[in-house]
Design a protein around this motif. Structure first.
Motif, PDB file in Angstrom:
ATOM      1  N   THR A 326      -1.869 -27.559  -6.690  1.00 13.07           N
ATOM      2  CA  THR A 326      -1.200 -28.635  -7.424  1.00 13.07           C
ATOM      3  C   THR A 326      -0.821 -29.741  -6.451  1.00 13.07           C
ATOM      4  OG1 THR A 326       0.915 -27.456  -7.220  1.00 13.07           O
ATOM      5  CG2 THR A 326      -0.319 -27.149  -9.261  1.00 13.07           C
ATOM      6  N   LEU A 327      -1.092 -30.971  -6.855  1.00 12.71           N
ATOM      7  CA  LEU A 327      -0.883 -32.134  -6.007  1.00 12.71           C
ATOM      8  C   LEU A 327       0.168 -33.044  -6.621  1.00 12.71           C
ATOM      9  CD1 LEU A 327      -4.660 -33.053  -5.477  1.00 12.71           C
ATOM     10  CD2 LEU A 327      -3.251 -31.546  -4.053  1.00 12.71           C
ATOM     11  N   ASP A 328       0.954 -33.703  -5.766  1.00 11.53           N
ATOM     12  CA  ASP A 328       1.887 -34.711  -6.247  1.00 11.53           C
ATOM     13  C   ASP A 328       1.162 -36.002  -6.584  1.00 11.53           C
ATOM     14  OD1 ASP A 328       4.098 -33.041  -6.006  1.00 11.53           O
ATOM     15  OD2 ASP A 328       4.370 -33.559  -3.891  1.00 11.53           O
ATOM     16  N   GLY A 329       0.051 -36.241  -5.922  1.00 13.94           N
ATOM     17  CA  GLY A 329      -0.784 -37.408  -6.186  1.00 13.94           C
ATOM     18  C   GLY A 329      -2.223 -37.067  -5.857  1.00 13.94           C
ATOM     19  N   ALA A 330      -3.157 -37.794  -6.457  1.00 12.02           N
ATOM     20  CA  ALA A 330      -4.578 -37.451  -6.280  1.00 12.02           C
ATOM     21  C   ALA A 330      -5.349 -38.570  -5.589  1.00 12.02           C
ATOM     22  CB  ALA A 330      -5.212 -37.128  -7.631  1.00 12.02           C
ATOM     23  N   GLU A 331      -4.710 -39.211  -4.626  1.00 14.75           N
ATOM     24  CA  GLU A 331      -5.397 -40.257  -3.885  1.00 14.75           C
ATOM     25  C   GLU A 331      -6.448 -39.636  -2.950  1.00 14.75           C
ATOM     26  OE1 GLU A 331      -2.158 -39.644  -3.646  1.00 14.75           O
ATOM     27  OE2 GLU A 331      -1.282 -41.176  -4.944  1.00 14.75           O
ATOM     28  N   PRO A 332      -7.486 -40.385  -2.608  1.00 17.45           N
ATOM     29  CA  PRO A 332      -8.480 -39.858  -1.669  1.00 17.45           C
ATOM     30  C   PRO A 332      -7.856 -39.343  -0.370  1.00 17.45           C
ATOM     31  CG  PRO A 332      -9.279 -41.886  -2.666  1.00 17.45           C
ATOM     32  CD  PRO A 332      -7.860 -41.718  -3.117  1.00 17.45           C
ATOM     33  N   GLU A 333      -6.808 -40.030   0.100  1.00 13.72           N
ATOM     34  CA  GLU A 333      -6.178 -39.613   1.359  1.00 13.72           C
ATOM     35  C   GLU A 333      -5.575 -38.210   1.248  1.00 13.72           C
ATOM     36  OE1 GLU A 333      -5.514 -42.381  -0.302  1.00 13.72           O
ATOM     37  OE2 GLU A 333      -6.328 -43.974   0.997  1.00 13.72           O
ATOM     38  N   SER A 334      -4.889 -37.928   0.128  1.00 15.21           N
ATOM     39  CA  SER A 334      -4.270 -36.616  -0.017  1.00 15.21           C
ATOM     40  C   SER A 334      -5.325 -35.519  -0.162  1.00 15.21           C
ATOM     41  CB  SER A 334      -3.321 -36.609  -1.218  1.00 15.21           C
ATOM     42  OG  SER A 334      -4.003 -36.901  -2.417  1.00 15.21           O
ATOM     43  N   LEU A 335      -6.444 -35.845  -0.796  1.00 11.89           N
ATOM     44  CA  LEU A 335      -7.524 -34.865  -0.922  1.00 11.89           C
ATOM     45  C   LEU A 335      -8.188 -34.607   0.420  1.00 11.89           C
ATOM     46  CD1 LEU A 335      -9.089 -36.102  -4.269  1.00 11.89           C
ATOM     47  CD2 LEU A 335      -7.906 -33.931  -3.909  1.00 11.89           C
ATOM     48  N   VAL A 336      -8.354 -35.653   1.218  1.00 19.25           N
ATOM     49  CA  VAL A 336      -8.918 -35.475   2.568  1.00 19.25           C
ATOM     50  C   VAL A 336      -8.027 -34.548   3.386  1.00 19.25           C
ATOM     51  CG1 VAL A 336      -9.400 -36.633   4.755  1.00 19.25           C
ATOM     52  CG2 VAL A 336     -10.196 -37.641   2.599  1.00 19.25           C
ATOM     53  N   THR A 337      -6.719 -34.785   3.334  1.00 22.15           N
ATOM     54  CA  THR A 337      -5.779 -33.935   4.069  1.00 22.15           C
ATOM     55  C   THR A 337      -5.858 -32.490   3.586  1.00 22.15           C
ATOM     56  OG1 THR A 337      -4.266 -35.787   4.411  1.00 22.15           O
ATOM     57  CG2 THR A 337      -3.342 -33.572   4.624  1.00 22.15           C
ATOM     58  N   LEU A 338      -5.910 -32.313   2.268  1.00 19.66           N
ATOM     59  CA  LEU A 338      -5.971 -30.973   1.692  1.00 19.66           C
ATOM     60  C   LEU A 338      -7.211 -30.230   2.159  1.00 19.66           C
ATOM     61  CD1 LEU A 338      -4.921 -28.861  -0.396  1.00 19.66           C
ATOM     62  CD2 LEU A 338      -6.310 -30.071  -2.103  1.00 19.66           C
ATOM     63  N   PHE A 339      -8.364 -30.874   2.102  1.00 21.95           N
ATOM     64  CA  PHE A 339      -9.607 -30.166   2.421  1.00 21.95           C
ATOM     65  C   PHE A 339      -9.885 -30.091   3.910  1.00 21.95           C
ATOM     66  CE2 PHE A 339     -10.180 -30.214  -2.050  1.00 21.95           C
ATOM     67  CZ  PHE A 339     -11.005 -29.124  -2.307  1.00 21.95           C
ATOM     68  N   ASN A 340      -9.274 -30.960   4.695  1.00 21.51           N
ATOM     69  CA  ASN A 340      -9.367 -30.782   6.149  1.00 21.51           C
ATOM     70  C   ASN A 340      -8.656 -29.502   6.579  1.00 21.51           C
ATOM     71  OD1 ASN A 340     -10.974 -32.939   6.866  1.00 21.51           O
ATOM     72  ND2 ASN A 340      -9.250 -34.345   7.193  1.00 21.51           N
ATOM     73  N   GLY A 341      -7.665 -29.076   5.782  1.00 17.24           N
ATOM     74  CA  GLY A 341      -6.933 -27.848   6.097  1.00 17.24           C
ATOM     75  C   GLY A 341      -7.439 -26.625   5.344  1.00 17.24           C
ATOM     76  N   MET A 342      -8.519 -26.772   4.564  1.00 16.57           N
ATOM     77  CA  MET A 342      -9.031 -25.652   3.781  1.00 16.57           C
ATOM     78  C   MET A 342      -9.875 -24.732   4.667  1.00 16.57           C
ATOM     79  SD  MET A 342      -8.976 -24.171   0.866  1.00 16.57           S
ATOM     80  CE  MET A 342      -8.166 -25.515  -0.027  1.00 16.57           C
ATOM     81  N   THR A 343      -9.458 -23.496   4.777  1.00 11.66           N
ATOM     82  CA  THR A 343     -10.209 -22.498   5.542  1.00 11.66           C
ATOM     83  C   THR A 343     -10.824 -21.475   4.603  1.00 11.66           C
ATOM     84  OG1 THR A 343      -8.296 -21.031   5.772  1.00 11.66           O
ATOM     85  CG2 THR A 343      -8.589 -22.732   7.471  1.00 11.66           C
ATOM     86  N   ASP A 344     -11.773 -20.721   5.108  1.00  5.11           N
ATOM     87  CA  ASP A 344     -12.364 -19.653   4.298  1.00  5.11           C
ATOM     88  C   ASP A 344     -11.304 -18.654   3.862  1.00  5.11           C
ATOM     89  OD1 ASP A 344     -14.753 -20.900   4.753  1.00  5.11           O
ATOM     90  OD2 ASP A 344     -15.614 -19.318   6.008  1.00  5.11           O
ATOM     91  N   GLU A 345     -10.386 -18.336   4.745  1.00  8.09           N
ATOM     92  CA  GLU A 345      -9.347 -17.356   4.431  1.00  8.09           C
ATOM     93  C   GLU A 345      -8.431 -17.873   3.317  1.00  8.09           C
ATOM     94  OE1 GLU A 345     -11.137 -16.659   8.225  1.00  8.09           O
ATOM     95  OE2 GLU A 345     -10.068 -18.448   7.490  1.00  8.09           O
ATOM     96  N   ARG A 346      -8.052 -19.151   3.402  1.00 16.23           N
ATOM     97  CA  ARG A 346      -7.186 -19.694   2.361  1.00 16.23           C
ATOM     98  C   ARG A 346      -7.912 -19.718   1.024  1.00 16.23           C
ATOM     99  NH1 ARG A 346      -4.351 -25.651   1.472  1.00 16.23           N
ATOM    100  NH2 ARG A 346      -2.913 -24.910  -0.143  1.00 16.23           N
ATOM    101  N   TYR A 347      -9.160 -20.120   1.036  1.00 13.41           N
ATOM    102  CA  TYR A 347      -9.914 -20.169  -0.209  1.00 13.41           C
ATOM    103  C   TYR A 347     -10.029 -18.782  -0.835  1.00 13.41           C
ATOM    104  CZ  TYR A 347     -13.695 -20.382  -3.529  1.00 13.41           C
ATOM    105  OH  TYR A 347     -14.424 -20.246  -4.682  1.00 13.41           O
ATOM    106  N   GLU A 348     -10.293 -17.787  -0.028  1.00 16.39           N
ATOM    107  CA  GLU A 348     -10.460 -16.441  -0.581  1.00 16.39           C
ATOM    108  C   GLU A 348      -9.159 -15.913  -1.185  1.00 16.39           C
ATOM    109  OE1 GLU A 348     -12.268 -14.394   2.682  1.00 16.39           O
ATOM    110  OE2 GLU A 348     -14.242 -15.292   2.294  1.00 16.39           O
ATOM    111  N   LYS A 349      -8.014 -16.293  -0.615  1.00 20.93           N
ATOM    112  CA  LYS A 349      -6.730 -15.925  -1.233  1.00 20.93           C
ATOM    113  C   LYS A 349      -6.547 -16.654  -2.559  1.00 20.93           C
ATOM    114  CE  LYS A 349      -4.177 -14.782   2.986  1.00 20.93           C
ATOM    115  NZ  LYS A 349      -3.051 -15.174   3.886  1.00 20.93           N
ATOM    116  N   LEU A 350      -6.950 -17.926  -2.619  1.00 24.01           N
ATOM    117  CA  LEU A 350      -6.822 -18.708  -3.840  1.00 24.01           C
ATOM    118  C   LEU A 350      -7.693 -18.146  -4.962  1.00 24.01           C
ATOM    119  CD1 LEU A 350      -6.887 -22.296  -2.285  1.00 24.01           C
ATOM    120  CD2 LEU A 350      -4.960 -21.303  -3.536  1.00 24.01           C
ATOM    121  N   THR A 351      -8.937 -17.836  -4.660  1.00 25.14           N
ATOM    122  CA  THR A 351      -9.831 -17.332  -5.704  1.00 25.14           C
ATOM    123  C   THR A 351      -9.459 -15.915  -6.121  1.00 25.14           C
ATOM    124  OG1 THR A 351     -12.145 -17.105  -6.367  1.00 25.14           O
ATOM    125  CG2 THR A 351     -11.624 -16.475  -4.131  1.00 25.14           C
TER     126      THR A 351
END
Length: 397
Positions: A326-351
Protein backbone atom coordinates in the motif's frame (compact mmCIF):
# COMPACT_ATOMS: atom_id res chain seq x y z
CA UNK A 1 -39.33 -24.76 -10.25
CA UNK A 2 -36.54 -23.15 -12.29
CA UNK A 3 -36.11 -19.41 -11.77
CA UNK A 4 -36.21 -17.42 -15.02
CA UNK A 5 -34.20 -14.18 -15.05
CA UNK A 6 -34.30 -11.35 -17.58
CA UNK A 7 -30.96 -9.54 -17.36
CA UNK A 8 -30.90 -6.00 -18.77
CA UNK A 9 -27.27 -5.25 -19.66
CA UNK A 10 -25.65 -1.88 -20.23
CA UNK A 11 -22.78 -3.32 -22.32
CA UNK A 12 -22.94 -6.75 -23.94
CA UNK A 13 -19.18 -6.85 -24.48
CA UNK A 14 -18.43 -6.33 -20.77
CA UNK A 15 -16.83 -9.47 -19.33
CA UNK A 16 -18.55 -8.78 -15.99
CA UNK A 17 -21.94 -9.15 -17.70
CA UNK A 18 -20.95 -12.56 -19.04
CA UNK A 19 -19.66 -13.57 -15.60
CA UNK A 20 -22.95 -12.59 -13.92
CA UNK A 21 -24.96 -14.53 -16.50
CA UNK A 22 -22.77 -17.62 -16.01
CA UNK A 23 -23.14 -17.22 -12.24
CA UNK A 24 -26.92 -17.20 -12.50
CA UNK A 25 -26.94 -20.20 -14.81
CA UNK A 26 -24.58 -22.10 -12.50
CA UNK A 27 -27.02 -21.36 -9.68
CA UNK A 28 -29.80 -23.09 -11.61
CA UNK A 29 -31.53 -20.13 -13.28
CA UNK A 30 -32.63 -19.77 -16.88
CA UNK A 31 -31.33 -16.46 -18.20
CA UNK A 32 -32.36 -14.22 -21.09
CA UNK A 33 -30.30 -11.09 -21.77
CA UNK A 34 -31.34 -7.86 -23.45
CA UNK A 35 -28.80 -5.07 -23.65
CA UNK A 36 -26.78 -2.47 -25.48
CA UNK A 37 -23.73 -3.09 -27.63
CA UNK A 38 -20.48 -1.14 -27.51
CA UNK A 39 -18.63 -2.99 -30.23
CA UNK A 40 -19.58 -6.61 -29.66
CA UNK A 41 -21.57 -9.20 -27.73
CA UNK A 42 -19.78 -11.74 -25.57
CA UNK A 43 -23.02 -13.65 -25.10
CA UNK A 44 -23.86 -14.04 -28.79
CA UNK A 45 -22.58 -17.63 -28.84
CA UNK A 46 -23.26 -18.55 -25.21
CA UNK A 47 -25.21 -21.80 -25.11
CA UNK A 48 -28.62 -21.61 -23.48
CA UNK A 49 -28.78 -17.79 -23.34
CA UNK A 50 -31.08 -15.71 -25.54
CA UNK A 51 -29.24 -12.45 -26.24
CA UNK A 52 -31.16 -9.48 -27.65
CA UNK A 53 -29.58 -6.21 -28.77
CA UNK A 54 -31.53 -3.12 -27.70
CA UNK A 55 -29.28 -0.58 -29.41
CA UNK A 56 -25.75 0.79 -29.74
CA UNK A 57 -24.03 2.97 -27.12
CA UNK A 58 -20.56 4.48 -26.78
CA UNK A 59 -18.07 5.02 -23.95
CA UNK A 60 -17.88 8.56 -22.65
CA UNK A 61 -20.97 9.78 -24.55
CA UNK A 62 -23.60 10.04 -21.85
CA UNK A 63 -26.13 12.00 -23.91
CA UNK A 64 -25.91 9.43 -26.72
CA UNK A 65 -26.49 6.61 -24.24
CA UNK A 66 -29.58 8.31 -22.81
CA UNK A 67 -30.89 8.73 -26.34
CA UNK A 68 -30.34 5.03 -26.99
CA UNK A 69 -32.26 4.17 -23.82
CA UNK A 70 -35.16 6.41 -24.87
CA UNK A 71 -35.24 4.74 -28.29
CA UNK A 72 -35.11 1.29 -26.67
CA UNK A 73 -38.23 2.07 -24.61
CA UNK A 74 -40.21 2.46 -27.84
CA UNK A 75 -38.96 -0.83 -29.32
CA UNK A 76 -38.99 -2.83 -26.08
CA UNK A 77 -42.27 -4.66 -26.70
CA UNK A 78 -41.13 -5.82 -30.11
CA UNK A 79 -37.71 -6.90 -28.85
CA UNK A 80 -39.09 -8.85 -25.87
CA UNK A 81 -41.97 -10.45 -27.75
CA UNK A 82 -40.28 -13.85 -28.16
CA UNK A 83 -39.24 -14.26 -24.53
CA UNK A 84 -41.00 -16.17 -21.77
CA UNK A 85 -42.22 -14.25 -18.72
CA UNK A 86 -39.35 -13.80 -16.25
CA UNK A 87 -39.61 -14.36 -12.50
CA UNK A 88 -37.06 -11.60 -11.80
CA UNK A 89 -35.62 -8.71 -13.83
CA UNK A 90 -32.06 -7.56 -13.05
CA UNK A 91 -31.14 -4.11 -14.40
CA UNK A 92 -27.42 -3.38 -14.60
CA UNK A 93 -26.72 0.34 -14.10
CA UNK A 94 -29.06 3.29 -14.25
CA UNK A 95 -29.52 3.28 -18.02
CA UNK A 96 -31.11 -0.18 -18.03
CA UNK A 97 -32.99 0.48 -14.77
CA UNK A 98 -35.01 2.94 -16.85
CA UNK A 99 -36.19 -0.03 -18.94
CA UNK A 100 -36.99 -2.40 -16.08
CA UNK A 101 -40.50 -1.18 -15.25
CA UNK A 102 -41.75 -1.09 -18.86
CA UNK A 103 -40.25 -4.55 -19.35
CA UNK A 104 -42.09 -5.81 -16.27
CA UNK A 105 -45.31 -4.20 -17.52
CA UNK A 106 -44.93 -5.94 -20.88
CA UNK A 107 -45.00 -9.29 -19.08
CA UNK A 108 -48.13 -8.33 -17.15
CA UNK A 109 -46.57 -6.71 -14.07
CA UNK A 110 -45.76 -8.26 -10.73
CA UNK A 111 -42.16 -9.07 -11.73
CA UNK A 112 -39.67 -8.01 -9.02
CA UNK A 113 -36.86 -5.73 -10.21
CA UNK A 114 -33.29 -5.85 -8.92
CA UNK A 115 -31.03 -2.81 -9.42
CA UNK A 116 -27.40 -3.87 -9.90
CA UNK A 117 -24.94 -0.98 -9.57
CA UNK A 118 -21.23 -1.81 -9.42
CA UNK A 119 -19.91 1.67 -10.24
CA UNK A 120 -21.17 5.09 -9.15
CA UNK A 121 -21.17 7.34 -12.21
CA UNK A 122 -19.63 10.75 -11.64
CA UNK A 123 -22.87 12.51 -12.60
CA UNK A 124 -24.67 10.82 -9.69
CA UNK A 125 -22.16 12.51 -7.38
CA UNK A 126 -22.31 15.95 -8.93
CA UNK A 127 -23.40 18.67 -6.46
CA UNK A 128 -25.07 20.78 -9.12
CA UNK A 129 -28.30 20.58 -11.07
CA UNK A 130 -27.10 17.67 -13.22
CA UNK A 131 -26.33 15.57 -10.17
CA UNK A 132 -29.66 16.36 -8.52
CA UNK A 133 -31.46 15.41 -11.74
CA UNK A 134 -29.54 12.13 -11.99
CA UNK A 135 -30.28 11.16 -8.39
CA UNK A 136 -33.94 12.07 -8.89
CA UNK A 137 -34.03 9.85 -11.99
CA UNK A 138 -32.41 7.01 -10.07
CA UNK A 139 -34.98 7.30 -7.25
CA UNK A 140 -37.79 7.41 -9.79
CA UNK A 141 -36.71 4.35 -11.75
CA UNK A 142 -35.86 2.40 -8.57
CA UNK A 143 -39.09 3.30 -6.77
CA UNK A 144 -40.54 -0.19 -7.19
CA UNK A 145 -37.27 -2.15 -7.03
CA UNK A 146 -36.99 -5.00 -4.53
CA UNK A 147 -33.22 -5.26 -4.06
CA UNK A 148 -29.95 -3.40 -4.66
CA UNK A 149 -26.86 -5.38 -5.66
CA UNK A 150 -23.47 -3.68 -5.33
CA UNK A 151 -19.85 -4.79 -5.07
CA UNK A 152 -18.17 -2.70 -2.37
CA UNK A 153 -19.25 -1.68 1.15
CA UNK A 154 -17.79 1.76 0.45
CA UNK A 155 -20.43 2.35 -2.23
CA UNK A 156 -23.12 1.80 0.40
CA UNK A 157 -21.46 3.93 3.08
CA UNK A 158 -20.44 6.82 0.81
CA UNK A 159 -23.30 7.01 -1.66
CA UNK A 160 -26.30 4.73 -1.30
CA UNK A 161 -26.94 5.42 2.40
CA UNK A 162 -26.19 9.16 2.62
CA UNK A 163 -26.90 10.52 -0.86
CA UNK A 164 -28.93 8.26 -3.14
CA UNK A 165 -32.31 8.55 -1.43
CA UNK A 166 -32.89 4.83 -2.11
CA UNK A 167 -34.33 2.65 0.63
CA UNK A 168 -33.64 -0.89 -0.58
CA UNK A 169 -32.27 -4.08 0.95
CA UNK A 170 -28.62 -4.42 -0.12
CA UNK A 171 -26.90 -7.57 -1.37
CA UNK A 172 -23.10 -7.24 -1.47
CA UNK A 173 -21.63 -9.30 -4.31
CA UNK A 174 -17.90 -8.68 -4.55
CA UNK A 175 -16.14 -8.96 -7.91
CA UNK A 176 -14.83 -12.44 -7.17
CA UNK A 177 -13.63 -14.92 -9.77
CA UNK A 178 -16.29 -17.35 -10.95
CA UNK A 179 -15.00 -20.89 -10.42
CA UNK A 180 -17.51 -23.57 -11.29
CA UNK A 181 -15.30 -26.62 -10.73
CA UNK A 182 -15.95 -27.48 -7.05
CA UNK A 183 -12.64 -29.35 -6.84
CA UNK A 184 -10.71 -26.27 -7.95
CA UNK A 185 -12.72 -23.81 -5.85
CA UNK A 186 -11.12 -25.08 -2.65
CA UNK A 187 -7.52 -25.45 -3.85
CA UNK A 188 -5.24 -22.79 -2.30
CA UNK A 189 -2.90 -20.74 -4.47
CA UNK A 190 0.77 -21.63 -4.31
CA UNK A 191 3.32 -18.95 -3.39
CA UNK A 192 5.02 -17.57 -6.49
CA UNK A 193 8.73 -17.82 -7.16
CA UNK A 194 10.83 -14.67 -7.57
CA UNK A 195 12.04 -13.98 -11.12
CA UNK A 196 15.72 -14.73 -10.29
CA UNK A 197 17.42 -11.88 -12.08
CA UNK A 198 14.70 -11.27 -14.66
CA UNK A 199 12.53 -8.12 -14.65
CA UNK A 200 9.66 -7.67 -12.24
CA UNK A 201 6.38 -7.66 -14.19
CA UNK A 202 3.35 -5.58 -13.15
CA UNK A 203 0.01 -6.51 -14.68
CA UNK A 204 -2.75 -3.96 -15.28
CA UNK A 205 -5.68 -6.03 -16.49
CA UNK A 206 -9.39 -5.50 -17.12
CA UNK A 207 -11.09 -2.17 -17.81
CA UNK A 208 -8.20 0.14 -18.78
CA UNK A 209 -9.66 3.62 -18.42
CA UNK A 210 -7.24 5.61 -16.26
CA UNK A 211 -4.99 7.98 -18.21
CA UNK A 212 -3.16 8.98 -15.03
CA UNK A 213 -2.21 5.37 -14.28
CA UNK A 214 -0.90 4.93 -17.81
CA UNK A 215 1.24 8.05 -17.50
CA UNK A 216 2.62 6.95 -14.12
CA UNK A 217 3.40 3.40 -15.23
CA UNK A 218 5.02 4.34 -18.52
CA UNK A 219 7.28 6.92 -16.84
CA UNK A 220 8.11 4.48 -14.04
CA UNK A 221 9.04 1.75 -16.53
CA UNK A 222 11.23 4.20 -18.46
CA UNK A 223 13.14 5.15 -15.32
CA UNK A 224 13.65 1.52 -14.30
CA UNK A 225 15.44 0.83 -17.62
CA UNK A 226 14.23 -2.73 -18.05
CA UNK A 227 14.26 -3.86 -14.43
CA UNK A 228 10.44 -3.56 -14.37
CA UNK A 229 8.03 -4.33 -17.20
CA UNK A 230 4.39 -3.28 -17.45
CA UNK A 231 1.88 -5.69 -19.01
CA UNK A 232 -1.56 -4.38 -20.08
CA UNK A 233 -4.47 -6.65 -21.01
CA UNK A 234 -8.16 -5.95 -21.39
CA UNK A 235 -10.42 -3.32 -22.93
CA UNK A 236 -9.03 0.22 -23.14
CA UNK A 237 -11.61 3.01 -22.92
CA UNK A 238 -10.14 4.87 -25.89
CA UNK A 239 -12.26 7.93 -25.15
CA UNK A 240 -10.23 8.50 -21.96
CA UNK A 241 -6.81 8.65 -23.66
CA UNK A 242 -5.30 11.11 -26.12
CA UNK A 243 -3.98 8.16 -28.18
CA UNK A 244 -3.73 4.95 -26.20
CA UNK A 245 -2.09 2.85 -28.93
CA UNK A 246 0.54 5.47 -29.70
CA UNK A 247 1.34 6.02 -26.01
CA UNK A 248 1.89 2.31 -25.44
CA UNK A 249 3.87 1.83 -28.65
CA UNK A 250 6.22 4.69 -27.69
CA UNK A 251 6.74 3.49 -24.10
CA UNK A 252 9.78 1.30 -23.42
CA UNK A 253 9.15 -1.88 -21.39
CA UNK A 254 5.35 -1.57 -21.72
CA UNK A 255 3.28 -4.25 -23.50
CA UNK A 256 -0.39 -4.41 -24.48
CA UNK A 257 -1.83 -7.81 -25.36
CA UNK A 258 -5.50 -7.04 -25.97
CA UNK A 259 -8.56 -8.66 -24.45
CA UNK A 260 -8.84 -11.97 -22.63
CA UNK A 261 -11.56 -14.38 -21.51
CA UNK A 262 -12.65 -14.33 -17.88
CA UNK A 263 -12.32 -16.76 -16.16
CA UNK A 264 -10.82 -19.04 -18.84
CA UNK A 265 -7.56 -17.10 -19.40
CA UNK A 266 -6.91 -15.83 -15.87
CA UNK A 267 -4.41 -18.48 -14.77
CA UNK A 268 -2.24 -17.88 -17.84
CA UNK A 269 -2.24 -14.08 -17.77
CA UNK A 270 -1.70 -13.74 -14.01
CA UNK A 271 0.95 -16.44 -14.16
CA UNK A 272 2.87 -14.06 -16.42
CA UNK A 273 3.19 -11.24 -13.83
CA UNK A 274 4.36 -10.76 -10.23
CA UNK A 275 2.28 -7.73 -9.15
CA UNK A 276 -1.24 -6.46 -9.84
CA UNK A 277 -1.82 -2.72 -10.41
CA UNK A 278 -4.93 -2.23 -8.25
CA UNK A 279 -4.84 1.57 -8.40
CA UNK A 280 -7.35 3.69 -10.30
CA UNK A 281 -7.60 7.48 -10.66
CA UNK A 282 -10.39 7.50 -13.25
CA UNK A 283 -12.80 9.14 -10.80
CA UNK A 284 -10.30 10.07 -8.12
CA UNK A 285 -11.80 10.92 -4.74
CA UNK A 286 -15.12 9.32 -5.71
CA UNK A 287 -15.85 5.97 -7.39
CA UNK A 288 -12.15 5.14 -7.74
CA UNK A 289 -11.63 5.47 -4.00
CA UNK A 290 -14.59 3.22 -3.17
CA UNK A 291 -14.43 0.34 -5.62
CA UNK A 292 -12.95 -3.14 -5.14
CA UNK A 293 -11.80 -3.99 -8.68
CA UNK A 294 -11.95 -7.33 -10.46
CA UNK A 295 -8.17 -7.45 -10.75
CA UNK A 296 -7.81 -7.46 -6.96
CA UNK A 297 -9.65 -10.80 -6.73
CA UNK A 298 -8.18 -12.25 -9.93
CA UNK A 299 -4.63 -11.53 -8.80
CA UNK A 300 -5.27 -12.72 -5.26
CA UNK A 301 -6.61 -16.04 -6.55
CA UNK A 302 -3.38 -16.63 -8.45
CA UNK A 303 -0.96 -15.50 -5.73
CA UNK A 304 -0.09 -12.18 -7.38
CA UNK A 305 0.85 -9.29 -5.07
CA UNK A 306 -1.52 -6.28 -5.25
CA UNK A 307 -0.32 -2.67 -5.32
CA UNK A 308 -2.91 -0.27 -3.89
CA UNK A 309 -3.31 3.25 -2.53
CA UNK A 310 -3.58 3.23 1.27
CA UNK A 311 -6.36 5.86 1.33
CA UNK A 312 -8.80 3.83 -0.82
CA UNK A 313 -11.19 0.96 -0.09
CA UNK A 314 -8.82 -1.31 -2.03
CA UNK A 315 -5.96 -0.16 0.17
CA UNK A 316 -8.00 -0.85 3.31
CA UNK A 317 -8.89 -4.30 1.95
CA UNK A 318 -5.21 -5.08 1.35
CA UNK A 319 -4.00 -3.65 4.67
CA UNK A 320 -6.64 -5.39 6.79
CA UNK A 321 -5.58 -8.75 5.37
CA UNK A 322 -1.87 -7.95 5.71
CA UNK A 323 -1.17 -8.61 2.05
CA UNK A 324 0.34 -6.63 -0.80
CA UNK A 325 1.85 -3.17 -0.99
CA UNK A 326 0.00 0.00 0.00
CA UNK A 327 1.31 3.40 -1.04
CA UNK A 328 0.56 6.89 0.23
CA UNK A 329 1.09 8.16 -3.31
CA UNK A 330 1.67 6.54 -6.70
CA UNK A 331 4.16 8.91 -8.28
CA UNK A 332 6.89 7.40 -10.48
CA UNK A 333 9.46 8.44 -7.86
CA UNK A 334 7.78 6.46 -5.07
CA UNK A 335 7.49 3.40 -7.31
CA UNK A 336 11.17 3.64 -8.26
CA UNK A 337 12.09 3.75 -4.57
CA UNK A 338 9.81 0.80 -3.81
CA UNK A 339 11.18 -1.43 -6.55
CA UNK A 340 14.80 -0.46 -6.02
CA UNK A 341 14.33 -2.04 -2.58
CA UNK A 342 12.45 -5.12 -3.83
CA UNK A 343 14.41 -8.31 -3.20
CA UNK A 344 13.59 -11.90 -4.04
CA UNK A 345 13.20 -12.64 -0.34
CA UNK A 346 10.76 -9.78 0.21
CA UNK A 347 8.72 -10.76 -2.82
CA UNK A 348 8.47 -14.37 -1.71
CA UNK A 349 7.17 -13.27 1.71
CA UNK A 350 4.60 -11.04 -0.02
CA UNK A 351 3.31 -13.74 -2.36
CA UNK A 352 3.22 -16.30 0.47
CA UNK A 353 0.96 -13.93 2.44
CA UNK A 354 -1.44 -13.68 -0.52
CA UNK A 355 -1.45 -17.44 -1.01
CA UNK A 356 -2.30 -17.97 2.67
CA UNK A 357 -5.64 -16.14 2.34
CA UNK A 358 -8.64 -18.48 2.32
CA UNK A 359 -9.73 -19.29 -1.22
CA UNK A 360 -13.30 -18.16 -0.52
CA UNK A 361 -12.04 -14.55 -0.34
CA UNK A 362 -11.30 -14.65 -4.06
CA UNK A 363 -13.77 -17.15 -5.53
CA UNK A 364 -17.48 -17.39 -6.32
CA UNK A 365 -18.15 -21.10 -5.96
CA UNK A 366 -21.09 -23.21 -7.21
CA UNK A 367 -22.52 -22.97 -3.68
CA UNK A 368 -22.39 -19.16 -3.91
CA UNK A 369 -24.15 -19.29 -7.29
CA UNK A 370 -26.98 -21.36 -5.84
CA UNK A 371 -27.28 -19.01 -2.85
CA UNK A 372 -27.65 -16.01 -5.19
CA UNK A 373 -30.39 -17.69 -7.22
CA UNK A 374 -32.17 -18.73 -4.00
CA UNK A 375 -32.07 -15.09 -2.83
CA UNK A 376 -33.59 -13.95 -6.12
CA UNK A 377 -36.20 -16.71 -6.02
CA UNK A 378 -37.32 -15.43 -2.61
CA UNK A 379 -38.07 -12.06 -4.25
CA UNK A 380 -40.29 -13.82 -6.76
CA UNK A 381 -42.17 -15.65 -4.02
CA UNK A 382 -42.68 -12.41 -2.11
CA UNK A 383 -43.92 -10.66 -5.25
CA UNK A 384 -46.30 -13.53 -6.00
CA UNK A 385 -47.69 -13.37 -2.46
CA UNK A 386 -48.17 -9.61 -2.72
CA UNK A 387 -49.92 -10.01 -6.07
CA UNK A 388 -52.20 -12.66 -4.61
CA UNK A 389 -53.12 -10.42 -1.68
CA UNK A 390 -53.80 -7.54 -4.06
CA UNK A 391 -56.00 -9.77 -6.22
CA UNK A 392 -58.03 -10.96 -3.19
CA UNK A 393 -58.42 -7.36 -2.00
CA UNK A 394 -59.69 -6.38 -5.43
CA UNK A 395 -62.21 -9.21 -5.48
CA UNK A 396 -63.50 -8.32 -2.02
CA UNK A 397 -63.94 -4.63 -2.70
Amino acid sequence: MTLRVLYLAHDLVDAAIRRRVLTLKAGGAEVDVAGFQRGGNLLAEQDGVASLVLGETADGRFAQRMGAVAAARFSLKRKLAGLSRPDVIIARNLETLALAEPAAAFFGGGVPVVYECLDIHRLLLDDGAKGRAMRLAQRHFARNASLLITSSPAFVENFFKPRSGLDLPVLLLENKVLMLDPDQAGVPAAPRAAPQGKPWRIGWFGAIRCAKSLAILTEFARRMEGRVEIVLRGRPAYSEFADFDAQVAAAPHVEFHGSYRNPEDLAAIYGDVHFTWAIDFFEEGLNSDWLLPNRLYEGGLHGVVPIALASTETGRFVSSRKIGLTLDGAEPESLVTLFNGMTDERYEKLTAAVAAIDRSQWVTSPTDCRALVARLAALDRNASSSAAVAAVSTLQS
